[in-house]
Each structure stands twice: as structure tokens, then as C-alpha cells.
Design a protein around this motif. Structure first.
Motif, PDB file in Angstrom:
ATOM      1  N   GLU A  23       6.391   6.991  11.707  1.00  0.00           N
ATOM      2  CA  GLU A  23       5.563   5.894  11.229  1.00  0.00           C
ATOM      3  C   GLU A  23       6.406   4.790  10.606  1.00  0.00           C
ATOM      4  O   GLU A  23       7.562   4.999  10.235  1.00  0.00           O
ATOM      5  CB  GLU A  23       4.537   6.392  10.195  1.00  0.00           C
ATOM      6  CG  GLU A  23       3.640   7.499  10.679  1.00  0.00           C
ATOM      7  CD  GLU A  23       4.255   8.852  10.479  1.00  0.00           C
ATOM      8  OE1 GLU A  23       5.499   8.949  10.331  1.00  0.00           O
ATOM      9  OE2 GLU A  23       3.507   9.836  10.479  1.00  0.00           O
ATOM     10  N   ARG A  47      -9.596  12.731   6.653  1.00  0.00           N
ATOM     11  CA  ARG A  47      -8.620  12.093   5.747  1.00  0.00           C
ATOM     12  C   ARG A  47      -9.227  11.889   4.368  1.00  0.00           C
ATOM     13  O   ARG A  47     -10.366  11.418   4.253  1.00  0.00           O
ATOM     14  CB  ARG A  47      -8.233  10.727   6.340  1.00  0.00           C
ATOM     15  CG  ARG A  47      -7.151   9.955   5.580  1.00  0.00           C
ATOM     16  CD  ARG A  47      -6.806   8.717   6.399  1.00  0.00           C
ATOM     17  NE  ARG A  47      -5.860   7.816   5.811  1.00  0.00           N
ATOM     18  CZ  ARG A  47      -4.562   7.780   6.112  1.00  0.00           C
ATOM     19  NH1 ARG A  47      -4.058   8.670   6.943  1.00  0.00           N
ATOM     20  NH2 ARG A  47      -3.773   6.872   5.578  1.00  0.00           N
ATOM     21  N   ILE A  87       7.398   1.423   4.932  1.00  0.00           N
ATOM     22  CA  ILE A  87       6.454   0.696   4.065  1.00  0.00           C
ATOM     23  C   ILE A  87       7.208   0.144   2.852  1.00  0.00           C
ATOM     24  O   ILE A  87       7.887   0.892   2.143  1.00  0.00           O
ATOM     25  CB  ILE A  87       5.304   1.593   3.564  1.00  0.00           C
ATOM     26  CG1 ILE A  87       4.557   2.244   4.739  1.00  0.00           C
ATOM     27  CG2 ILE A  87       4.326   0.779   2.711  1.00  0.00           C
ATOM     28  CD1 ILE A  87       3.380   3.129   4.323  1.00  0.00           C
ATOM     29  N   LEU A 143      -5.499   2.735   4.618  1.00  0.00           N
ATOM     30  CA  LEU A 143      -5.104   2.507   6.011  1.00  0.00           C
ATOM     31  C   LEU A 143      -4.209   1.275   6.092  1.00  0.00           C
ATOM     32  O   LEU A 143      -4.153   0.477   5.162  1.00  0.00           O
ATOM     33  CB  LEU A 143      -6.364   2.281   6.854  1.00  0.00           C
ATOM     34  CG  LEU A 143      -7.465   3.317   6.661  1.00  0.00           C
ATOM     35  CD1 LEU A 143      -8.677   2.942   7.511  1.00  0.00           C
ATOM     36  CD2 LEU A 143      -6.969   4.709   7.022  1.00  0.00           C
ATOM     37  N   ARG A 198       7.929   4.301   2.026  1.00  0.00           N
ATOM     38  CA  ARG A 198       8.101   5.276   3.115  1.00  0.00           C
ATOM     39  C   ARG A 198       9.202   4.771   4.031  1.00  0.00           C
ATOM     40  O   ARG A 198       9.176   3.625   4.450  1.00  0.00           O
ATOM     41  CB  ARG A 198       6.788   5.395   3.903  1.00  0.00           C
ATOM     42  CG  ARG A 198       6.868   6.333   5.088  1.00  0.00           C
ATOM     43  CD  ARG A 198       5.501   6.573   5.722  1.00  0.00           C
ATOM     44  NE  ARG A 198       5.045   5.451   6.511  1.00  0.00           N
ATOM     45  CZ  ARG A 198       3.847   5.378   7.080  1.00  0.00           C
ATOM     46  NH1 ARG A 198       2.995   6.368   6.932  1.00  0.00           N
ATOM     47  NH2 ARG A 198       3.502   4.336   7.789  1.00  0.00           N
ATOM     48  N   LYS A 207       2.222   5.193  -5.917  1.00  0.00           N
ATOM     49  CA  LYS A 207       2.075   3.891  -5.263  1.00  0.00           C
ATOM     50  C   LYS A 207       1.557   4.043  -3.835  1.00  0.00           C
ATOM     51  O   LYS A 207       0.770   3.247  -3.373  1.00  0.00           O
ATOM     52  CB  LYS A 207       3.421   3.161  -5.250  1.00  0.00           C
ATOM     53  CG  LYS A 207       3.887   2.660  -6.588  1.00  0.00           C
ATOM     54  CD  LYS A 207       3.002   1.571  -7.157  1.00  0.00           C
ATOM     55  CE  LYS A 207       3.026   0.293  -6.323  1.00  0.00           C
ATOM     56  NZ  LYS A 207       2.197  -0.770  -6.908  1.00  0.00           N
ATOM     57  N   THR A 264      -4.619  -3.681  -3.452  1.00  0.00           N
ATOM     58  CA  THR A 264      -3.567  -4.125  -2.523  1.00  0.00           C
ATOM     59  C   THR A 264      -3.914  -3.665  -1.109  1.00  0.00           C
ATOM     60  O   THR A 264      -4.720  -2.756  -0.927  1.00  0.00           O
ATOM     61  CB  THR A 264      -2.217  -3.517  -2.926  1.00  0.00           C
ATOM     62  OG1 THR A 264      -2.349  -2.090  -2.959  1.00  0.00           O
ATOM     63  CG2 THR A 264      -1.769  -4.021  -4.288  1.00  0.00           C
ATOM     64  N   VAL A 265      -3.283  -4.311  -0.130  1.00  0.00           N
ATOM     65  CA  VAL A 265      -3.505  -3.901   1.258  1.00  0.00           C
ATOM     66  C   VAL A 265      -2.165  -3.863   1.991  1.00  0.00           C
ATOM     67  O   VAL A 265      -1.274  -4.675   1.727  1.00  0.00           O
ATOM     68  CB  VAL A 265      -4.510  -4.836   1.975  1.00  0.00           C
ATOM     69  CG1 VAL A 265      -3.983  -6.267   2.078  1.00  0.00           C
ATOM     70  CG2 VAL A 265      -4.876  -4.294   3.357  1.00  0.00           C
ATOM     71  N   ALA A 266      -2.044  -2.898   2.912  1.00  0.00           N
ATOM     72  CA  ALA A 266      -0.833  -2.764   3.722  1.00  0.00           C
ATOM     73  C   ALA A 266      -1.062  -3.479   5.046  1.00  0.00           C
ATOM     74  O   ALA A 266      -2.077  -3.229   5.706  1.00  0.00           O
ATOM     75  CB  ALA A 266      -0.543  -1.282   3.955  1.00  0.00           C
ATOM     76  N   GLY A 319      -0.723   8.151   0.412  1.00  0.00           N
ATOM     77  CA  GLY A 319      -0.518   9.046   1.543  1.00  0.00           C
ATOM     78  C   GLY A 319       0.637  10.000   1.348  1.00  0.00           C
ATOM     79  O   GLY A 319       0.693  11.068   1.966  1.00  0.00           O
ATOM     80  N   LEU A 327      -7.850   0.510  -3.525  1.00  0.00           N
ATOM     81  CA  LEU A 327      -6.786  -0.245  -4.197  1.00  0.00           C
ATOM     82  C   LEU A 327      -7.040  -1.760  -4.119  1.00  0.00           C
ATOM     83  O   LEU A 327      -7.785  -2.234  -3.263  1.00  0.00           O
ATOM     84  CB  LEU A 327      -5.431   0.062  -3.548  1.00  0.00           C
ATOM     85  CG  LEU A 327      -4.960   1.511  -3.597  1.00  0.00           C
ATOM     86  CD1 LEU A 327      -3.706   1.689  -2.745  1.00  0.00           C
ATOM     87  CD2 LEU A 327      -4.680   1.922  -5.044  1.00  0.00           C
ATOM     88  N   VAL A 334       3.112  -4.166   1.717  1.00  0.00           N
ATOM     89  CA  VAL A 334       1.968  -4.030   0.804  1.00  0.00           C
ATOM     90  C   VAL A 334       1.896  -5.274  -0.086  1.00  0.00           C
ATOM     91  O   VAL A 334       2.877  -5.640  -0.736  1.00  0.00           O
ATOM     92  CB  VAL A 334       2.081  -2.756  -0.051  1.00  0.00           C
ATOM     93  CG1 VAL A 334       0.958  -2.685  -1.084  1.00  0.00           C
ATOM     94  CG2 VAL A 334       2.059  -1.509   0.845  1.00  0.00           C
TER      95      VAL A 334
HETATM   96  P1  AMP Z   1      -0.487   6.548   8.116  1.00  0.00           P
HETATM   97  O1  AMP Z   1      -0.278   5.388   9.015  1.00  0.00           O
HETATM   98  O2  AMP Z   1      -1.331   7.635   8.659  1.00  0.00           O
HETATM   99  O3  AMP Z   1       0.794   7.075   7.623  1.00  0.00           O
HETATM  100  O4  AMP Z   1      -1.250   5.988   6.843  1.00  0.00           O
HETATM  101  C1  AMP Z   1      -0.968   4.773   6.228  1.00  0.00           C
HETATM  102  C2  AMP Z   1       0.008   4.890   5.108  1.00  0.00           C
HETATM  103  O5  AMP Z   1       0.098   3.636   4.463  1.00  0.00           O
HETATM  104  C3  AMP Z   1      -0.393   5.906   4.062  1.00  0.00           C
HETATM  105  O6  AMP Z   1       0.713   6.734   3.759  1.00  0.00           O
HETATM  106  C4  AMP Z   1      -0.762   5.078   2.859  1.00  0.00           C
HETATM  107  O7  AMP Z   1      -0.477   5.701   1.650  1.00  0.00           O
HETATM  108  C5  AMP Z   1       0.061   3.801   3.067  1.00  0.00           C
HETATM  109  N1  AMP Z   1      -0.649   2.640   2.491  1.00  0.00           N
HETATM  110  C6  AMP Z   1      -1.666   1.976   3.042  1.00  0.00           C
HETATM  111  N2  AMP Z   1      -2.128   1.014   2.220  1.00  0.00           N
HETATM  112  C7  AMP Z   1      -1.388   1.070   1.097  1.00  0.00           C
HETATM  113  C8  AMP Z   1      -1.370   0.338  -0.129  1.00  0.00           C
HETATM  114  N3  AMP Z   1      -2.246  -0.632  -0.369  1.00  0.00           N
HETATM  115  N4  AMP Z   1      -0.457   0.685  -1.055  1.00  0.00           N
HETATM  116  C9  AMP Z   1       0.424   1.672  -0.805  1.00  0.00           C
HETATM  117  N5  AMP Z   1       0.460   2.401   0.329  1.00  0.00           N
HETATM  118  C10 AMP Z   1      -0.426   2.114   1.275  1.00  0.00           C
END
Ligand code: AMP
Ligand code: MG
Length: 344
Positions: free
Chosen positions: A178, A56, A181, A62, A193, A226, A115-117, A229, A113, A98
Motif C-alpha cells: 500500500e 472494517r 502515508i 479510507l 506508513r 495518528k 483530516t482526510v487522506a 489503521g 477524523l 493527510v
Molecule cells: P488501507 O488502504 O486499507 O491501508 O487503508 C487506508 C489507510 O489510510 C489506513 O491505514 C488509515 O489509517 C490511513 N488513513 C486514512 N485516512 C487517514 C487520516 N485522516 N489520518 C491518518 N491516517 C489515515
């Protein structure tokens, strides 16, 4: 490394998996969306193993999985009321939020970043693993980067057997795409997403929603976006995929006219009789879009075969969960769409 296969039904599984996580190992975890490749989200070395195993890109962050909604306060700050509203409405569930990250969240986890998801998944065994581990689990989808996501333990075995410590088998994933988001770090909430929680459901709670351009179009790999991924080629089998839109009859006429031996057709169950002799594969029923989201990635994996020349795919119309299926299929097709209504 010998990969352990642990059943979600075995009462010992949560403690075994939690200990592996605490020790900095990789454990694939079931969720209602897809299987994740999990590690201690606060341990940089453990998180680095996720990037290595998947191949990746380092700037692709993540998702931090938490066992209880309140835990978002441990890892995020400046949390707006909207985040609490979303958590109350949809957690545990297929929604990722996020927010600004606290300093204890490593930059490796956030892809650099600020920020965190975060997400609280709707899987009892996975939440119990996180609770027992005592740390949040960072996990992206468990597939090798760029390939279709993993919706069964067998998919994970295929991609990572012998390379990760354990796989927790919780059966096939219910949603199959998935998480949705939503970014709450700007003035207006932004959909990064689409997923199992639909735009309409979000608007009902938030009263407002901006759709990010990464959802609706192909993003250049050098672009600043933003959701990092979203710019990478995704979900794609080995061969080119083209979506054929239009009515059942017009699409079948177009595909049958262009079909050559070695091609495959990815269609709805209701359409199978129209593609006799064209080696069709159904991924679910058009009449029940949840079967399409649940079946899409498994079907794309089945079609990931270099011997196939071209895949003609049928895509559901409409909003709701169909919107998420459209998004994944369009990305698998690199936004290559033919309108059979105009072509025939
Ligand atoms: P996946 O679960 O494999 O789809 O990967 C996690 C997804 O969450 C990816 O598409 C990332 O771009 C998105 N993501 C994770 N953290 C952030 C963040 N801080 N800001 C925007 N997108 C995030
Ligand atoms: Mg992924």
C-alpha cells in the motif's frame, strides 16, 4: 449479486465502472499499489458498504482517490506548500497525503477524523473512472479486514465475488504494498506508513521527516494513534508467522533445526535450495526488492491455510522499498522476530 469482471483494456470499462460508482455501488479498482475497494467518497451510504464488505472497524479511515493533483483543493483546506511539493514530485504515484478535511467529506470516509487522506494513483484506467464518475473514490485495500492485501483481480474475486458490483482487472499491481502515508497536519511532516515512495525520497523534498511509532512497533488496539489503521492486526495469514533474521546460512540452520511437518518457509528465490524438503515458498528475489514488494501479499495469501502450523519468514534488510516490506512482514508476524545469529 452478480459481480461484473471488467477488463482495464476494454474502452467501455471506465464509463461502466463510473456509472456504478455514481449509483452508490462498490467497484474494486486496480492501482499501482494494491487493488482498492472503491465507492463514491462523498456518499455516506456508499462508503458504509465498504466497511460492511470488508468487516472494517468504523474508526479506520479510507483514502480519497482523486484523478488530478489539483483536486486535493476540493477536499482539503489549509494546504501547506509541502503538500504541493510532494504532489509535484510523486503524483500520480504511491503516496498518500493527510490534510485537514473540508466539510463536504463525510465523517464516515475519514473515520470520524477532521483530516482526510488523499492520493492520485498511477493507474490510467482508475483515474479515468474517477474523472468520469465526477466524485472522488474512497477506497481502502480490497481485502477482508486483517487479511493480506489484494494485488490481483483474482484476490478480489476470492474475497468479494457475488458481494460487490464489479471488479476492474488491471493485471497484477506493480508496487504490491500500500501507499506511503505522510501526515502534513502538524508542525513536522510525519511518516504514518512506509510504501513505494521511500523515506529518503520524502526527505529530499521535505527536508525533514518524523517516523511515527506505529511504523516501528506493535500498537495497542485501544491506543490513540495518528493512523488508526496501523493498530489493527494486519496482513496476517491464519497461522503464526515468525521472521528469522541473520545471514542466509545461519537462518537456514535455525529454520531447519526447528522445522516440523506442517510448517512452511517464506524465503527469497535465491534461498530455495537451502530449504529443500521444507516446503519453501519464494516471494521474489533478494537482489531486486521490487519483486519482493510485488510478491509479498500473493505469497501471504497462498500461506493463509489453517492446515499450516507455523511460517518461518525471511525479510529483506535495508531502507528504501525494503523498509515497506519489513513493515508489512513484521505486522504479519505481530513483530515476532528471531535473530538466527544469536540462536545458533
Ligand atoms: P488501507 O488502504 O486499507 O491501508 O487503508 C487506508 C489507510 O489510510 C489506513 O491505514 C488509515 O489509517 C490511513 N488513513 C486514512 N485516512 C487517514 C487520516 N485522516 N489520518 C491518518 N491516517 C489515515
Ligand atoms: Mg488495508
Amino acid at each position: 449479486m452478480l459481480t461484473q469482471y471488467l477488463s482495464a483494456d476494454d474502452p467501455q470499462t471506465p464509463e461502466i465502472a463510473a456509472e456504478l460508482i455514481r449509483n452508490g455501488e462498490l467497484v474494486a479498482i486496480p492501482t499501482e499499489t494494491v487493488y482498492g475497494l472503491g465507492a463514491d467518497g462523498l456518499n455516506e451510504e456508499a462508503v458504509a458498504k465498504i466497511f460492511k464488505a470488508k468487516g472494517r472497524p468504523q474508526d479506520n479511515p479510507l483514502i480519497l482517490h482523486i484523478w488530478a493533483p489539483e483536486q486535493m483543493e476540493d477536499f482539503c483546506h489549509h494546504i501547506p506548500k509541502a503538500a504541493y511539493d510532494l504532489a509535484r514530485a510523486f503524483w500520480p504515484g504511491p503516496l498518500t497525503i493527510v490534510l485537514p478535511a473540508r466539510d463536504l467529506v463525510p465523517k464516515r470516509t475519514t473515520g470520524g477524523l477532521a483530516t482526510v487522506a488523499v492520493r492520485c494513483p498511477d493507474s490510467a484506467v482508475t483515474r479515468e473512472i474517477i474523472r468520469l464518475a465526477g466524485v472522488p473514490i474512497a477506497a481502502p485495500s480490497a481485502n477482508i479486514s486483517g487479511k493480506p492485501s489484494t494485488t490481483t483481480a483474482d484476490h478480489v474475486r476470492y474475497d468479494h465475488d457475488g458481494k460487490i458490483a464489479a471488479v476492474v482487472d488491471g493485471g497484477p499491481c506493480r508496487v504490491g504494498v500500500e501507499s506511503t502515508i505522510v501526515d502534513l497536519t502538524e508542525d513536522r511532516p510525519r511518516l504514518l506508513r512506509p510504501g513505494g515512495i521511500t523515506p529518503a525520497q520524502l526527505i529530499e523534498v521535505l527536508g525533514d521527516l518524523v517516523i511515527d511509532k506505529a511504523v516501528t512497533s506493535q500498537i495497542d488496539k485501544d491506543a490513540v494513534v495518528k493512523a488508526p489503521g496501523m493498530k489493527y492486526r494486519h496482513y496476517a495469514p491464519a497461522e503464526p508467522v515468525v521472521i528469522v533474521s541473520g545471514s542466509r546460512e545461519k537462518a537456514a540452520a535455525y529454520i531447519r533445526a526447528h522445522f516440523t511437518p506442517g510448517d512452511r518457509v517464506l524465503c527469497f528465490e535465491e534461498e530455495l535450495p537451502l530449504y529443500e524438503g521444507c516446503n519453501p515458498l519464494s516471494y521474489g528475489r533478494e537482489a531486486d526488492v521490487n519483486t519482493l514488494s510485488a510478491g509479498l501479499f500473493g505469497a501471504l495469501r497462498e500461506l493463509d491455510d489453517p492446515a499450516i502450523h507455523q511460517v518461518y519468514a525471511r525479510c529483506p534488510v535495508g531502507d528504501g522499498v525494503a523498509y515497506a516490506v519489513q513493515n508489512r512482514l513484521k505486522k504479519a508476524a505481530a513483530f515476532h522476530i528471531v535473530d538466527a545469529e544469536e540462536e545458533t
